[in-house]
Write an enzyme that holds these catalytic residues in place. Structure first.
Site, PDB file in Angstrom:
ATOM      1  N   LEU A   1      -7.875  21.567 107.679  1.00 38.56           N
ATOM      2  CA  LEU A   1      -8.769  22.526 107.012  1.00 38.56           C
ATOM      3  C   LEU A   1      -9.285  21.879 105.743  1.00 38.56           C
ATOM      4  O   LEU A   1      -8.504  21.275 105.018  1.00 38.56           O
ATOM      5  CB  LEU A   1      -7.970  23.748 106.544  1.00 38.56           C
ATOM      6  CG  LEU A   1      -7.515  24.818 107.520  1.00 38.56           C
ATOM      7  CD1 LEU A   1      -6.707  25.862 106.749  1.00 38.56           C
ATOM      8  CD2 LEU A   1      -8.710  25.477 108.185  1.00 38.56           C
ATOM      9  N   HIS A   2     -10.564  21.983 105.473  1.00 42.61           N
ATOM     10  CA  HIS A   2     -11.033  21.538 104.162  1.00 42.61           C
ATOM     11  C   HIS A   2     -12.326  22.210 103.724  1.00 42.61           C
ATOM     12  O   HIS A   2     -12.737  22.074 102.585  1.00 42.61           O
ATOM     13  CB  HIS A   2     -11.223  20.016 104.128  1.00 42.61           C
ATOM     14  CG  HIS A   2     -12.466  19.551 104.817  1.00 42.61           C
ATOM     15  ND1 HIS A   2     -12.562  19.461 106.172  1.00 42.61           N
ATOM     16  CD2 HIS A   2     -13.679  19.180 104.330  1.00 42.61           C
ATOM     17  CE1 HIS A   2     -13.765  19.032 106.500  1.00 42.61           C
ATOM     18  NE2 HIS A   2     -14.463  18.870 105.406  1.00 42.61           N
ATOM     19  N   ARG A   3     -12.975  22.940 104.628  1.00 39.43           N
ATOM     20  CA  ARG A   3     -14.299  23.472 104.263  1.00 39.43           C
ATOM     21  C   ARG A   3     -14.191  24.597 103.250  1.00 39.43           C
ATOM     22  O   ARG A   3     -13.305  25.454 103.349  1.00 39.43           O
ATOM     23  CB  ARG A   3     -15.024  23.998 105.503  1.00 39.43           C
ATOM     24  CG  ARG A   3     -15.417  22.888 106.388  1.00 39.43           C
ATOM     25  CD  ARG A   3     -16.553  23.180 107.305  1.00 39.43           C
ATOM     26  NE  ARG A   3     -16.787  21.961 108.047  1.00 39.43           N
ATOM     27  CZ  ARG A   3     -17.570  20.986 107.647  1.00 39.43           C
ATOM     28  NH1 ARG A   3     -18.281  21.109 106.546  1.00 39.43           N
ATOM     29  NH2 ARG A   3     -17.674  19.892 108.350  1.00 39.43           N
TER      30      ARG A   3
END
Ligand code: UD1
Length: 388
Positions: free
Chosen positions: A225-227
């Protein structure tokens, strides 16, 4: 023999896998006895990603030579990153005046370099052109639109991208469907990744020594996850993390590779200790390319908001739960023969998708021209411009 001078710009992690095969194809071109033009190459790193784990390790693993120039722009707001890149790159471009500036992907470096090159009236080519999520809240969508509007040559990965560009009025003579350059890297590294030991990766990259050590022989899920839509919104992040801890991790071990942004947000949101205390969740430092590929090769399911992983899952056949409400890579979705399903951060859709997709067998799928030979096609097209 005539020399064509190419300057490529990279800045962030997803760029490195795209430039590696391009540089190899340039070397192969120069060695070829049939080459009618010699290609001289300069590699510029903007320095947007600067950690060993986010940058240097990719150069080493993928055999990319050290950058000729590092602009050292580092972290910052979007305007800061784009502005600092433009100011520093302009000096290099004025000095060198390359025949082509090549940009890849959709990060801030891509857009900043595209604008700087065109303001100096230099030819600019974009690798991975034509992708559209149609979501203007994504910084990457803005980077893609600006870059493609300015590019002289647009190298696209698939026919949907061609169609997007035609609809925007890009002259067809500028568009070259060459396939997906990420798959060149995947094919080149698959054997090396297969040889790696999963348990070695887990012990080497583990975030804390006390962290869980679940058995993986019954399968496992990989999570990334990074958005901003997932990690910068506390309610969205909280919902996702609760689902992972309370539901997903009760049926399958979760291997979670942590982007620096995500770790910061978990700590700030008070979720870090709950994640660390869950027996079936293993948190890992950011992985290098081979380690990530190794995890993907045997994963039961991947849960991700990364565009690149969506493409790798497509070719490897790993069921992919895409934690986004739109994608610029529809070619990877089930409707186009892929294995990815869009679920956004809607918990009901995520729950249902997770239950269904983790039961599916692997189903590898290669869209046309995702054949591992995209970079030579790009180099050929650039070399041909020398006789224009
Ligand atoms: C960038 C790209 C995104 C890509 C992602 C993959 C843009 C607009 N976004 O997002 O398209 O999918 O990279 O990684 O260019 N940080 C470190 N070490 C580093 C780099 C960053 O600790 O080497 C931290 C910084 O605190 C920074 C945060 O991570 O604030 C986010 O980095 P940033 O470059 O702003 O964007 P990404 O979220 O990585």
């Amino acid at each position: 023999m005539k020399t064509l001078r190419i300057l490529s710009v990279v800045g962030a992690r997803p760029n490195f896998m795209k430039v590696a095969p391009f540089l190899r194809a340039i070397q192969a071109h120069n060695r070829s006895p049939n080459a009618r033009v010699s290609l001289a190459h300069t590699l510029v790193h903007t320095g947007q990603h600067y950690d060993d784990a986010m940058s240097d390790t990719f150069f080493r693993t993928l055999g990319i030579p050290p950058p000729d120039v590092n602009l050292g722009v580092g972290s910052g707001s979007h305007a800061e990153q784009v502005g600092r890149t433009m100011i520093a790159l302009e000096k290099i471009l004025i000095e060198q005046r390359p025949d082509w500036v090549v940009v890849v992907g959709d990060v801030n470096a891509t857009c900043a370099a595209a604008i700087t090159a065109k303001k100096l009236n230099l030819n600019m080519a974009h690798i991975e052109a034509g992708l559209r999520s149609f979501d203007m809240t994504m910084p990457e969508e803005i980077n893609r639109l600006v870059t493609d509007r300015l590019a002289d040559l647009l190298f696209t990965p698939d026919a949907i991208a061609d169609e997007n560009l035609r609809r925007e009025g890009v002259p067809p003579t500028r568009i070259r469907n060459v396939g997906n350059i990420m798959i060149d890297t995947l094919d080149a590294n698959r054997e090396a990744a297969t040889a790696l030991s999963l348990s070695d990766i887990l012990s080497r990259q583990r975030v804390t020594a006390g962290n869980a050590r679940p058995a993986l022989d019954g399968g496992y899920a990989v999570l990334t996850l990074h958005r901003p839509a997932n990690v910068d919104d506390p309610a969205a992040l909280n919902g996702l993390v609760r689902f992972i801890i309370n539901e997903a991790a009760t049926v399958l071990p979760i291997i979670w590779t942590l982007h620096p942004r995500t770790r910061q947000r978990l700590e700030a949101g008070g979720l870090w200790s709950a994640v660390q205390a869950t027996p079936n969740i293993v948190t890992l430092e950011p992985l290098d390319y081979l380690d990530m590929l190794r995890l993907n090769l045997d994963a039961t399911i991947v849960l991700t908001d990364s565009g690149g992983l969506q493409e790798e899952c497509c070719v490897l056949g790993t069921p992919c739960l895409t934690l986004r409400s739109s994608t610029e890579r529809p070619v990877t979705l089930a409707a186009h023969g892929g294995v990815s399903r869009l679920v956004g951060n809607d918990l009901e859709k995520i729950r249902q998708g997770f239950d269904e997709l983790r039961q599916l067998p692997r189903r590898p799928h290669r869209p046309p021209l995702w054949d591992g030979h995209t970079a030579p096609r790009i180099v050929q097209a650039l070399a041909e411009t020398s006789s224009l």
